[in-house]
Design a protein around this motif. Sequence first.
Motif, short mmCIF file in Angstrom:
data_model
loop_
_atom_site.label_atom_id
_atom_site.label_comp_id
_atom_site.label_asym_id
_atom_site.label_seq_id
_atom_site.Cartn_x
_atom_site.Cartn_y
_atom_site.Cartn_z
N LEU A 179 0.85 -1.19 0.00
CA LEU A 179 0.00 0.00 0.00
C LEU A 179 0.88 1.24 0.00
CD1 LEU A 179 -2.57 -1.08 2.75
CD2 LEU A 179 -2.92 -1.16 0.27
N PRO A 180 0.40 2.32 -0.60
CA PRO A 180 1.20 3.55 -0.58
C PRO A 180 1.29 4.09 0.85
CG PRO A 180 -1.00 3.99 -1.41
CD PRO A 180 -0.89 2.51 -1.28
N PRO A 181 2.48 4.52 1.28
CA PRO A 181 2.62 5.05 2.64
C PRO A 181 1.74 6.27 2.87
CG PRO A 181 4.59 5.50 1.34
CD PRO A 181 3.75 4.57 0.53
N THR A 182 1.61 7.11 1.86
CA THR A 182 0.73 8.28 1.90
C THR A 182 0.16 8.49 0.51
OG1 THR A 182 2.59 9.77 1.43
CG2 THR A 182 2.01 9.42 3.76
N LEU A 183 -0.99 9.10 0.45
CA LEU A 183 -1.59 9.43 -0.84
C LEU A 183 -1.05 10.77 -1.32
CD1 LEU A 183 -5.29 8.37 -0.11
CD2 LEU A 183 -3.63 7.17 -1.54
N VAL A 184 -0.83 10.89 -2.61
CA VAL A 184 -0.28 12.12 -3.16
C VAL A 184 -1.29 13.25 -3.03
CG1 VAL A 184 1.18 10.87 -4.78
CG2 VAL A 184 -1.11 11.60 -5.49
N ASP A 206 -6.26 -6.92 -0.87
CA ASP A 206 -6.80 -5.63 -1.30
C ASP A 206 -5.66 -4.64 -1.51
OD1 ASP A 206 -9.05 -7.02 -0.74
OD2 ASP A 206 -9.95 -5.53 0.58
N PHE A 207 -5.82 -3.75 -2.47
CA PHE A 207 -4.77 -2.76 -2.74
C PHE A 207 -5.39 -1.52 -3.37
CE2 PHE A 207 -5.21 -5.57 -6.37
CZ PHE A 207 -5.17 -4.73 -7.47
N TYR A 208 -4.68 -0.41 -3.25
CA TYR A 208 -5.14 0.84 -3.86
C TYR A 208 -3.94 1.74 -4.06
CZ TYR A 208 -4.85 2.66 0.92
OH TYR A 208 -4.41 3.02 2.17
N ASP A 209 -4.11 2.78 -4.87
CA ASP A 209 -3.03 3.75 -5.09
C ASP A 209 -3.60 4.96 -5.82
OD1 ASP A 209 -0.57 4.89 -4.98
OD2 ASP A 209 0.47 3.34 -6.12
N LEU A 210 -2.90 6.07 -5.69
CA LEU A 210 -3.22 7.31 -6.41
C LEU A 210 -1.89 7.95 -6.76
CD1 LEU A 210 -5.27 9.55 -7.29
CD2 LEU A 210 -5.06 10.48 -4.97
N LEU A 213 0.27 11.34 -13.34
CA LEU A 213 0.65 10.97 -14.70
C LEU A 213 1.01 12.24 -15.46
CD1 LEU A 213 -2.18 8.35 -15.35
CD2 LEU A 213 0.26 7.87 -15.08
N ALA A 214 1.30 12.11 -16.71
CA ALA A 214 1.72 13.27 -17.51
C ALA A 214 0.54 14.20 -17.80
CB ALA A 214 2.36 12.79 -18.81
N ALA A 215 0.89 15.44 -18.16
CA ALA A 215 -0.07 16.44 -18.64
C ALA A 215 -1.17 16.73 -17.64
CB ALA A 215 -0.67 15.99 -19.97
N GLY A 216 -0.80 16.82 -16.34
CA GLY A 216 -1.77 17.25 -15.33
C GLY A 216 -2.88 16.25 -15.05
N THR A 217 -2.63 14.98 -15.27
CA THR A 217 -3.63 13.96 -14.97
C THR A 217 -3.11 13.05 -13.87
OG1 THR A 217 -2.74 12.47 -16.67
CG2 THR A 217 -4.52 13.98 -17.33
N TRP A 218 -4.04 12.37 -13.25
CA TRP A 218 -3.69 11.45 -12.16
C TRP A 218 -4.41 10.12 -12.39
CZ3 TRP A 218 -3.84 16.57 -11.63
CH2 TRP A 218 -2.78 17.20 -10.92
N GLY A 219 -3.78 9.08 -11.95
CA GLY A 219 -4.39 7.77 -12.02
C GLY A 219 -4.69 7.25 -10.62
N LEU A 220 -5.77 6.49 -10.50
CA LEU A 220 -6.08 5.84 -9.22
C LEU A 220 -6.61 4.45 -9.51
CD1 LEU A 220 -9.42 5.70 -8.71
CD2 LEU A 220 -9.13 8.12 -8.24
N LEU A 283 -8.07 10.73 -13.70
CA LEU A 283 -8.61 12.00 -13.20
C LEU A 283 -7.97 13.15 -13.97
CD1 LEU A 283 -8.72 9.87 -10.77
CD2 LEU A 283 -8.89 11.85 -9.28
N THR A 284 -8.83 14.02 -14.49
CA THR A 284 -8.37 15.19 -15.23
C THR A 284 -9.14 16.42 -14.74
OG1 THR A 284 -8.01 13.79 -17.18
CG2 THR A 284 -7.99 16.18 -17.50
#
Length: 422
Positions: A179-184, A206-210, A213-220, A283-284
């Motif tokens: 798991l990510p230690p903290t969410l961005v 179970d797993f998750y992440d945020l 990505l490039a051009a001001g986008t994020w993935g989750l 996410l955009t």
Amino acid sequence: MCGTSDEEEDPVRDEGPVDEQTQFSALLEDSAEDLYEHAPCGYLSTRLDGRIAKVNATLLDWLGHRRDDLVGRRRFTDLLTVGGRLYHETHFAPLLRMQGEISGIALELEAADGTRLPVLITSTVKTGSDGQPLLIRTTVFDARDRRAYETELLRARQEADRERDRLQTLATTLQKTLLPPTLVDVPGLEVAAHYHIASVDKVGGDFYDLFPLAAGTWGLFLGDVCGKGTAAAAITSLARYTLRAAAVYDPDPAAVLGNLNTVLNHEYNGTDPRFCTVVFGLLTPDPDRGGFRITLASGGHPPALLMRADGTADFLPTPGGQLIGVLPDALIATTTVHLAPGDTLLLHTDGLTEAHTNATAGGEDRYGDDALLDFGRALAPTTASRTVGAVRDLLDTFGTGVDDDTAVLAVHAPRPPSEEEQ
């Protein structure tokens, strides 16, 4: 002649059994005194004041004492250790006086050379015809083998407890690495997550992440691997890093899950196939309407719950999404939603909806999708942190009814400060 021969042979034929019977009878002719002295346990008779009146040879041999050193000279408590004397005065003797008998008491006797002999004591009060107590008879059983067994059992138990602690520490450490230690920190977005562990002994899937990505986008993403333990942990790790790598290569949610499906199906398509459910989102920021544009792709995962700023709530179904890793070419469906200012999106694994609402009741008492929808409608409008906090409180009410790990990830588009003040 024949008759005479048979008669002469009868005594000879019976001689063997008769001798055996005679020998056996002789063995049973031990005197009562011999039976007392050399019994396989110790015998001790004391007066009411505790002074030793009689002791058998077995107990004398165990303790290394001479009979003249004990009989008429010492009390039963003189043979006990300091702790044993205290227990005798505060518990043993009072109970014996009240009940007339006490059995199976574990004590330690002190031998002549100072060593300690663990024993089990049974004492009875002998009374006269008038019912008045005359003396105390005590049977002493050697408990050295039992003490050694109990010591070994305790050592094994302690070692098992230490091993359990080591496994729990390993499982917890391994879980944290998945798991990510903290969410961005996403500008213009509030995010919160929680992982509820159902069992400290096993690593969940179970797993998750945020992540950016490039051009001001994020993935989750948020997913759930089938099974538990090290096998599930290996797939979780593979899925997590594959998703991140695939999103960098092609951030389209359907393509990301397609790549993960190819990897899992290739790695686990033998006699022990493995699969998972996953939802991936892109996410955009939406500069025109505010908030965010979110495109979701689901691979057999429970639908996300959207709680609107106007107080409404509903699921965001992604029809056609198939389990990831089962088929070579899984059908991946996508849906796009506008996360307007004030809206909150909740992703969850099925540990939440499949939790038992009453852990002590039988039957189908699962929490269910309908209850979760009612939960969202009662909560809306809300924020990411409030949503996750409410889910944590909800899981706590289920107690042991949560028999599967549960992960939740919430994203919220805050209203402008002016609207928040209103």
